[in-house]
Design a protein around this motif. Structure first.
Motif, PDB file in Angstrom:
ATOM      1  N   ALA A   1     -42.092  18.793  36.878  1.00 54.74           N
ATOM      2  CA  ALA A   1     -43.555  18.799  36.734  1.00 54.74           C
ATOM      3  C   ALA A   1     -44.047  17.491  36.127  1.00 54.74           C
ATOM      4  CB  ALA A   1     -43.986  19.989  35.889  1.00 54.74           C
ATOM      5  N   GLN A   2     -43.289  16.955  35.181  1.00 57.85           N
ATOM      6  CA  GLN A   2     -43.682  15.690  34.559  1.00 57.85           C
ATOM      7  C   GLN A   2     -43.641  14.552  35.575  1.00 57.85           C
ATOM      8  OE1 GLN A   2     -44.884  14.528  31.775  1.00 57.85           O
ATOM      9  NE2 GLN A   2     -44.604  12.371  32.389  1.00 57.85           N
ATOM     10  N   LEU A   3     -42.568  14.466  36.352  1.00 57.55           N
ATOM     11  CA  LEU A   3     -42.432  13.390  37.335  1.00 57.55           C
ATOM     12  C   LEU A   3     -43.545  13.439  38.377  1.00 57.55           C
ATOM     13  CD1 LEU A   3     -38.593  13.266  38.069  1.00 57.55           C
ATOM     14  CD2 LEU A   3     -39.966  11.446  37.069  1.00 57.55           C
ATOM     15  N   GLU A   4     -43.948  14.632  38.758  1.00 58.26           N
ATOM     16  CA  GLU A   4     -44.894  14.783  39.864  1.00 58.26           C
ATOM     17  C   GLU A   4     -46.320  15.045  39.393  1.00 58.26           C
ATOM     18  OE1 GLU A   4     -43.120  17.769  42.320  1.00 58.26           O
ATOM     19  OE2 GLU A   4     -41.472  16.468  42.941  1.00 58.26           O
ATOM     20  N   ARG A   5     -46.573  14.747  38.153  1.00 60.21           N
ATOM     21  CA  ARG A   5     -47.914  14.987  37.613  1.00 60.21           C
ATOM     22  C   ARG A   5     -48.974  14.193  38.366  1.00 60.21           C
ATOM     23  NH1 ARG A   5     -48.669  13.382  31.467  1.00 60.21           N
ATOM     24  NH2 ARG A   5     -48.541  11.324  32.459  1.00 60.21           N
ATOM     25  N   ASP A   6     -48.607  12.977  38.822  1.00 58.24           N
ATOM     26  CA  ASP A   6     -49.558  12.133  39.556  1.00 58.24           C
ATOM     27  C   ASP A   6     -49.335  12.182  41.061  1.00 58.24           C
ATOM     28  OD1 ASP A   6     -50.689  11.281  37.144  1.00 58.24           O
ATOM     29  OD2 ASP A   6     -49.183   9.692  36.923  1.00 58.24           O
ATOM     30  N   GLY A   7     -48.559  13.151  41.542  1.00 55.47           N
ATOM     31  CA  GLY A   7     -48.304  13.271  42.967  1.00 55.47           C
ATOM     32  C   GLY A   7     -46.855  12.991  43.308  1.00 55.47           C
ATOM     33  N   SER A   8     -46.488  13.315  44.539  1.00 54.76           N
ATOM     34  CA  SER A   8     -45.113  13.130  45.006  1.00 54.76           C
ATOM     35  C   SER A   8     -45.106  12.144  46.165  1.00 54.76           C
ATOM     36  CB  SER A   8     -44.531  14.479  45.473  1.00 54.76           C
ATOM     37  OG  SER A   8     -43.351  14.280  46.220  1.00 54.76           O
ATOM     38  N   PRO A   9     -44.485  10.973  45.994  1.00 49.43           N
ATOM     39  CA  PRO A   9     -44.449   9.991  47.104  1.00 49.43           C
ATOM     40  C   PRO A   9     -43.722  10.519  48.336  1.00 49.43           C
ATOM     41  CG  PRO A   9     -43.063   9.288  45.264  1.00 49.43           C
ATOM     42  CD  PRO A   9     -43.871  10.442  44.773  1.00 49.43           C
ATOM     43  N   SER A  10     -42.672  11.307  48.149  1.00 53.43           N
ATOM     44  CA  SER A  10     -41.941  11.823  49.308  1.00 53.43           C
ATOM     45  C   SER A  10     -42.781  12.805  50.102  1.00 53.43           C
ATOM     46  CB  SER A  10     -40.625  12.484  48.862  1.00 53.43           C
ATOM     47  OG  SER A  10     -40.872  13.530  47.946  1.00 53.43           O
ATOM     48  N   GLU A  11     -43.660  13.541  49.434  1.00 52.74           N
ATOM     49  CA  GLU A  11     -44.565  14.440  50.150  1.00 52.74           C
ATOM     50  C   GLU A  11     -45.701  13.655  50.807  1.00 52.74           C
ATOM     51  OE1 GLU A  11     -44.282  17.802  50.660  1.00 52.74           O
ATOM     52  OE2 GLU A  11     -42.284  17.493  49.809  1.00 52.74           O
ATOM     53  N   THR A  12     -46.188  12.639  50.128  1.00 54.08           N
ATOM     54  CA  THR A  12     -47.281  11.831  50.673  1.00 54.08           C
ATOM     55  C   THR A  12     -46.872  11.128  51.953  1.00 54.08           C
ATOM     56  OG1 THR A  12     -48.216  11.470  48.468  1.00 54.08           O
ATOM     57  CG2 THR A  12     -48.850   9.911  50.194  1.00 54.08           C
ATOM     58  N   VAL A  13     -45.695  10.510  51.939  1.00 58.79           N
ATOM     59  CA  VAL A  13     -45.294   9.684  53.076  1.00 58.79           C
ATOM     60  C   VAL A  13     -45.010  10.527  54.312  1.00 58.79           C
ATOM     61  CG1 VAL A  13     -42.779   9.668  52.708  1.00 58.79           C
ATOM     62  CG2 VAL A  13     -43.910   7.642  53.634  1.00 58.79           C
ATOM     63  N   ALA A  14     -44.621  11.789  54.121  1.00 51.35           N
ATOM     64  CA  ALA A  14     -44.243  12.621  55.273  1.00 51.35           C
ATOM     65  C   ALA A  14     -45.193  13.787  55.497  1.00 51.35           C
ATOM     66  CB  ALA A  14     -42.815  13.139  55.081  1.00 51.35           C
ATOM     67  N   ALA A  15     -46.384  13.723  54.936  1.00 53.95           N
ATOM     68  CA  ALA A  15     -47.332  14.836  55.088  1.00 53.95           C
ATOM     69  C   ALA A  15     -47.612  15.086  56.567  1.00 53.95           C
ATOM     70  CB  ALA A  15     -48.629  14.520  54.348  1.00 53.95           C
ATOM     71  N   GLY A  16     -47.285  16.286  57.047  1.00 57.09           N
ATOM     72  CA  GLY A  16     -47.523  16.640  58.442  1.00 57.09           C
ATOM     73  C   GLY A  16     -46.654  15.914  59.443  1.00 57.09           C
ATOM     74  N   TYR A  17     -45.600  15.239  58.968  1.00 53.40           N
ATOM     75  CA  TYR A  17     -44.811  14.406  59.883  1.00 53.40           C
ATOM     76  C   TYR A  17     -43.829  15.239  60.683  1.00 53.40           C
ATOM     77  CZ  TYR A  17     -41.854  10.698  61.701  1.00 53.40           C
ATOM     78  OH  TYR A  17     -41.155   9.854  62.539  1.00 53.40           O
TER      79      TYR A  17
END
Length: 633
Positions: free
Chosen positions: A342-358
């Motif tokens: 939860a601490q690491l992903e408090r500002d979002g998850s880059p792995s989820e951002t880059v592959a959103a809907g991919y």
């Protein structure tokens, strides 16, 4: 034993060589680096053997160098990352499938599904950042689909420790697998740490930081599997055995004759290293080395695709996690892990951002008309960043030698006396020598069913001429596909910074992006109608990717301004328009009037793109000179 030319020999071909040749080189380099690290650390425990350690370590270092330098220069950092992930997936899968210890096998499968997801995220990044297809590297051996989500892989340190094996009761294969898996994980960790900062795009930089963190966890897991009661000589013996085991597998499966000779040579080296350490172990510890390392292995690593096994593991264990030293369902993970994540992903998850809907598609997701033709105009936004400072403002810049009144002259006075022979000539001689000895970057892929192309007189074109046309069509297809992503980057920058009077608008950029997508689709159809595979990377298409790499960097760097990004884009437009002119001329020369006619519309549009970008930049410069530059939404 080595010369510099021996170490720096002709690299493999990214286009022509089998993907597993690259995988073997990556794993071989990783295991050699592990050997060097171990032998450096071993000096602290066996100082009386430091000369022997230094002798063998030097050979191991040069072996690692030779293997690393066999990688081709036209392989981009992102392509190298995808290759590293493929090596972790495929070799990890085979070791997990063959591992005799159930607990160690489970640990290897945990790492496998996480590496599998890393590959998927990197493929999405390549597609959406550069407009290129990761399968050109993977060569259809490895699936591109989600594994255990990277965002769910972050665990507290205590949940990455595993029960160590019993040094007396465990099969030798388990000990070797743990070491090879640890070497691959360590190599991937270092690779992500080295490559990540070279990207300008902030999402790419974040993704690499995230992947490096998970690979650190994998190193912890693999190291914790080793019995801490093993003596340092016992570990050295097992390290050399792991190298012999690996090179035997490489030698048994290699398809490139030049690289096959390397494996043969290196296997001989490692057999000698194993003999030396075996004798040292038996003399020092008064034990039979065959209790630790068998006199022979039953089967080598095969280096073949493990698609069926990976899919089976994916279906059965994707929801598995870890708590302490045990493997548990993800919903049973520890509070420490949940808090850490939860601490690491408090500002979002880059792995989820880059592959959103991919969802991967052959030839990139832009091959899907629903994605290629979708509206890319952003929502209304008031986040226009009118920067208080501009690149032309004066501030501290430490690069000029004449701006350093004390140190500058000292550096000039301390210069080495130039040799009589100009350095440039020596460099040219080495380059000329290599140019005369090495092969090509790659060759044209053999089309499945190349259709006959005829000129108006009915004479069949010679095959090499057809391949020239297909090569140039492939080049433009690759360029246009990346061109779509370049306009995506321009639109994001305009949305953040705004534009100027008679500067670019979102609507204009969206239209130009649509033109690029249309050109890409048209070229796909042309290649298919000629019986060629539009997803294959031709030699000229490969070079186009190398040429565009710097432009992508400039345009995705959040520090660059819109005018700076447009200037980089103008470089692409100049090349693009000239290349379309060449392609039309080529079609005319081949007597392909219908094809030339079809290509003239994209040419006209590319010329308009070039001229429009030039006009925008001229207008910006005029406003700056006149002191009337203002940005607006």
């Amino acid at each position: 034993m080595f010369t510099w030319k021996d170490l720096v020999r002709e690299p493999i071909s990214k286009l022509d060589d089998e993907a597993f040749t690259r995988v073997r080189l990556i794993v071989g380099h990783a295991v050699e680096q592990a050997a060097v690290r171990f032998q450096h650390a071993a000096v602290r425990f066996g100082a009386e053997h430091r000369l022997l350690l230094a002798d063998i370590r030097r050979v191991e270092h040069h072996q690692a160098t030779l293997l690393r330098w066999l990688q081709p220069a036209d392989q981009s950092p992102l392509e190298s990352s995808i290759a590293v992930a493929q090596a972790a997936v495929e070799v990890g899968a085979q070791m997990a499938r063959c591992e005799p210890d159930p607990y160690a096998a489970q640990a290897l499968r945990l790492g496998l599904l996480e590496d599998f997801d890393h590959l998927y995220r990197l493929a999405a990044l390549m597609d959406r950042l550069e407009g290129r297809d990761a399968n050109a590297i993977l060569q259809s051996y490895t699936d591109i689909r989600p594994g255990r989500p990277t965002s769910a892989q972050h665990r507290a340190p205590e949940d990455d420790l595993r029960r160590w094996y019993d040094r007396y009761a465990t099969a030798p294969a388990t000990k070797l697998h743990a070491r090879i898996a640890g070497a691959i994980a360590y190599h991937a960790r270092d690779h992500y740490l080295d490559v990540g900062p070279t990207f300008a795009d902030p999402v790419a930089r974040q993704l690499y930081a995230e992947l490096a963190s998970v690979k650190e966890q994998h190193v912890t897991q693999c190291e914790s599997l080793l019995d801490p009661a093993e003596t340092w000589l016992e570990r050295w013996l097992l390290q050399e055995a792991a190298e012999v085991y690996l090179y035997w597998g490489c030698l048994s499966s290699e398809t490139n004759p030049r690289v096959l000779a390397v494996w043969d040579r290196f296997l001989a080296y490692e057999l000698e290293h194993l003999r030396i350490v075996r004798e040292l172990y038996e003399k020092t510890e008064m034990r039979d080395a065959s209790e630790i390392v068998p006199l022979s292995f039953t089967e080598p690593l095969e280096f073949t695709g493990e698609r069926a096994f990976i899919r089976e593991v994916l279906a059965a264990e994707v929801e598995l996690g870890a708590a302490g030293t045990e493997f548990v369902p993800r919903d049973a993970e520890s509070r420490a892990t949940q808090s850490y994540r939860a601490q690491l992903e408090r500002d979002g998850s880059p792995s989820e951002t880059v592959a959103a809907g991919y969802r991967w598609s052959p030839g990139t997701e832009l091959a899907d008309p629903r994605i290629r033709d979708a509206s890319v105009l952003p929502a209304e936004s008031d986040r226009i960043m009118n920067r208080a400072r501009r690149p032309t403002d004066l501030a501290l810049n430490r690069t000029g030698i004449y701006l350093s009144p004390t140190d500058g002259p000292a550096v000039v006075e301390g210069r080495a006396t130039p040799r009589a022979r100009p350095a440039a000539r020596a460099l040219a001689e080495v380059r000329r020598q290599y140019a005369g000895e090495v092969g090509l970057i790659g060759h044209m892929p053999a089309p499945a069913s190349l259709r006959v192309v005829e000129n108006p007189g009915g004479e069949v074109l010679r095959r090499h001429k057809v391949h020239l046309l297909l090569d140039k069509l492939g080049e433009r297809l690759a360029f246009e596909r990346t061109g779509v992503r370049l306009f995506d980057a321009l639109m994001a920058k305009l949305e953040a910074q705004g534009s100027w009077d008679r500067g670019p608008t979102l609507e204009e950029l969206a239209q130009f992006r649509a033109d690029e997508a249309h050109h890409f689709a048209l070229l796909q159809d042309v290649l298919i109608n000629l019986g060629a595979d539009p997803t294959a990377v031709t030699p000229s298409a490969d070079l186009a990717g190398v040429e565009l790499a710097g432009i992508v960097q400039v345009m995705t760097d959040p520090r660059t301004t819109l005018p700076q990004a447009l200037h980089a884009h103008l470089v692409a437009e100049l090349v693009d328009s000239a290349s379309w002119e060449q392609l039309v001329s080529l079609a005319d020369d081949f007597g392909e009037a219908a094809l030339a006619h079809k290509l003239r519309e994209p040419l006209a549009q590319e010329l308009r793109h070039r001229d429009t970008v030039t006009t925008w930049l001229k207008r910006h410069a005029a406003l700056v000179v006149g002191g009337t530059l203002k940005y607006s939404a």
